[in-house]
Scaffold this motif. Sequence first.
Motif, PDB file in Angstrom:
ATOM      1  N   THR A  13       0.762 -25.283  57.385  1.00  0.00           N
ATOM      2  CA  THR A  13      -0.169 -25.738  56.361  1.00  0.00           C
ATOM      3  C   THR A  13      -0.114 -27.257  56.304  1.00  0.00           C
ATOM      4  O   THR A  13       0.971 -27.840  56.293  1.00  0.00           O
ATOM      5  CB  THR A  13       0.196 -25.146  54.991  1.00  0.00           C
ATOM      6  N   ASN A  16      -3.722 -31.600  51.970  1.00  0.00           N
ATOM      7  CA  ASN A  16      -5.041 -32.214  51.836  1.00  0.00           C
ATOM      8  C   ASN A  16      -4.875 -33.658  51.380  1.00  0.00           C
ATOM      9  O   ASN A  16      -4.292 -33.934  50.333  1.00  0.00           O
ATOM     10  CB  ASN A  16      -5.876 -31.425  50.822  1.00  0.00           C
ATOM     11  N   GLU A  22      -4.325 -28.643  45.082  1.00  0.00           N
ATOM     12  CA  GLU A  22      -5.053 -27.936  46.124  1.00  0.00           C
ATOM     13  C   GLU A  22      -5.182 -26.461  45.778  1.00  0.00           C
ATOM     14  O   GLU A  22      -4.423 -25.928  44.965  1.00  0.00           O
ATOM     15  CB  GLU A  22      -4.326 -28.080  47.472  1.00  0.00           C
ATOM     16  N   HIS A  23      -6.158 -25.804  46.432  1.00  0.00           N
ATOM     17  CA  HIS A  23      -6.292 -24.359  46.288  1.00  0.00           C
ATOM     18  C   HIS A  23      -5.097 -23.671  46.927  1.00  0.00           C
ATOM     19  O   HIS A  23      -4.586 -24.101  47.946  1.00  0.00           O
ATOM     20  CB  HIS A  23      -7.571 -23.869  46.972  1.00  0.00           C
ATOM     21  N   GLU A  24      -4.679 -22.571  46.352  1.00  0.00           N
ATOM     22  CA  GLU A  24      -3.602 -21.772  46.919  1.00  0.00           C
ATOM     23  C   GLU A  24      -4.139 -20.378  47.194  1.00  0.00           C
ATOM     24  O   GLU A  24      -4.767 -19.766  46.332  1.00  0.00           O
ATOM     25  CB  GLU A  24      -2.412 -21.698  45.960  1.00  0.00           C
ATOM     26  N   VAL A  25      -3.883 -19.856  48.393  1.00  0.00           N
ATOM     27  CA  VAL A  25      -4.365 -18.541  48.777  1.00  0.00           C
ATOM     28  C   VAL A  25      -3.346 -17.490  48.341  1.00  0.00           C
ATOM     29  O   VAL A  25      -2.193 -17.506  48.778  1.00  0.00           O
ATOM     30  CB  VAL A  25      -4.586 -18.464  50.304  1.00  0.00           C
ATOM     31  N   HIS A  89     -12.709 -29.211  56.068  1.00  0.00           N
ATOM     32  CA  HIS A  89     -12.216 -28.243  55.082  1.00  0.00           C
ATOM     33  C   HIS A  89     -11.537 -28.947  53.909  1.00  0.00           C
ATOM     34  O   HIS A  89     -11.430 -28.370  52.815  1.00  0.00           O
ATOM     35  CB  HIS A  89     -11.249 -27.271  55.758  1.00  0.00           C
ATOM     36  N   GLU A  90     -11.099 -30.166  54.134  1.00  0.00           N
ATOM     37  CA  GLU A  90     -10.448 -30.900  53.050  1.00  0.00           C
ATOM     38  C   GLU A  90     -11.425 -31.233  51.927  1.00  0.00           C
ATOM     39  O   GLU A  90     -11.027 -31.345  50.767  1.00  0.00           O
ATOM     40  CB  GLU A  90      -9.828 -32.179  53.599  1.00  0.00           C
ATOM     41  N   TYR A  94      -9.263 -27.603  50.537  1.00  0.00           N
ATOM     42  CA  TYR A  94      -8.296 -26.870  51.334  1.00  0.00           C
ATOM     43  C   TYR A  94      -7.703 -27.777  52.400  1.00  0.00           C
ATOM     44  O   TYR A  94      -8.145 -28.907  52.600  1.00  0.00           O
ATOM     45  CB  TYR A  94      -8.957 -25.644  51.980  1.00  0.00           C
ATOM     46  N   ASP A  99      -5.088 -23.273  56.386  1.00  0.00           N
ATOM     47  CA  ASP A  99      -6.164 -22.999  55.426  1.00  0.00           C
ATOM     48  C   ASP A  99      -7.511 -22.859  56.124  1.00  0.00           C
ATOM     49  O   ASP A  99      -8.345 -22.027  55.738  1.00  0.00           O
ATOM     50  CB  ASP A  99      -6.271 -24.122  54.389  1.00  0.00           C
ATOM     51  N   ARG A 102      -7.619 -19.398  57.534  1.00  0.00           N
ATOM     52  CA  ARG A 102      -7.331 -18.286  56.616  1.00  0.00           C
ATOM     53  C   ARG A 102      -8.281 -18.214  55.422  1.00  0.00           C
ATOM     54  O   ARG A 102      -8.346 -17.186  54.764  1.00  0.00           O
ATOM     55  CB  ARG A 102      -5.898 -18.424  56.088  1.00  0.00           C
ATOM     56  N   THR A 103      -8.973 -19.301  55.118  1.00  0.00           N
ATOM     57  CA  THR A 103      -9.864 -19.326  53.962  1.00  0.00           C
ATOM     58  C   THR A 103     -11.262 -19.696  54.430  1.00  0.00           C
ATOM     59  O   THR A 103     -11.535 -20.853  54.752  1.00  0.00           O
ATOM     60  CB  THR A 103      -9.378 -20.349  52.911  1.00  0.00           C
TER      61      THR A 103
END
Length: 355
Positions: A13, A16, A22-25, A89-90, A94, A99, A102-103
């Motif tokens: 990981t 960002n 940040e988002h967490e999955v 993606h940042e 993410y 990320d 996976r997202t």
Amino acid sequence: MSEPIKGRGAQRTIHNRFFEHEHEVLDEYLNFCEAEGELADKNKTKYIDVFPKTFVNKVTSPDVGMNFSANPYQGCEHGCVYCYARNSHEYWGYGAGLDFERTILVKKNAPQLLDDLLKKKSWQPHPIVLSGNTDCYQPIERKLQITRQCIEVLHKWKHPFSIITKNSLLLRDLDLLKEMAALHLVTVNISITSLSEETRRLLEPRTASIKNRLKAVEILSKNNIPVRVMMAPIIPSLTSHEILPLVKKVSELGAIDVTGIMVRLNGQIGEIFKDWAYKTFPDRAERILNQIAESHGGSLNDSRFGTRMRGEGAIAQQVMDTMQLAKKKYLNVPKQKPLETSHYLQLKDPQLRLF
């Protein structure tokens, strides 16, 4: 972590750079999608519906060969470790590493947005490239069919477009592509970075197999759909030795052209690729990274328009010379006419048929 993560390109990981939070999955929201390529570690991929206000984007970079792009998905489960789109993606909150794979952000309203754009009186027809950023035929497309719906809209309006993909899933839409090609409204670009399945599995873990991509080139060509191959990127000491055999193979299958692009590792990609290289090719990692840097003025990061895709120096020149030799030896590249726009204009304004 000493062992590579199976089925993933990025091996960690990445923080960002733009967000303190940040988002967490979370595991309870993770889903599974069958793919043609490698099974990802524990099959954990999260799909999130997003609802953008626009779908087609104006491309301002002067050296990418497209004016407009459209991406049904953000993030890409294909997991290509070198992918320049990871950095984007940042901006969604993410990371560019795991990320990105996976997202996956899903634009289910993309077909409607595209239709709304094409019906506007102000819109002037320019070829729209599907997958200017992430692959429009990544694994989840098999289920959601957003790309298929977008092609149906383009077919309805007889609007020109191109596709960039490394997934043979596009053959599912052969019916539409054949009809569009008959009107000179579509070109397809298939990315093939290597003829080695072992290399593909390490470099692009969840993409279509090399065998199936080559089959896609052949089938498209036999159906009179113009197909080009993108050897993108070419990586010194990893895939650069394959230029001649790759061009020879795809020319025999009917590809009308091959484009070669030197690897460049902008933004967070340098850190991701370096981590991957030492875990995957510990005996060659130093040489690969040094030769990439030598091809870009001593840095893995190269954002200079005009040189970033060709590179510079002895190694980059050798790669480009080999590509030109291969094309001269195996390809007779036809002069390409621009994709047709008159069909769209006539649909949009029936009075034009009087002229």
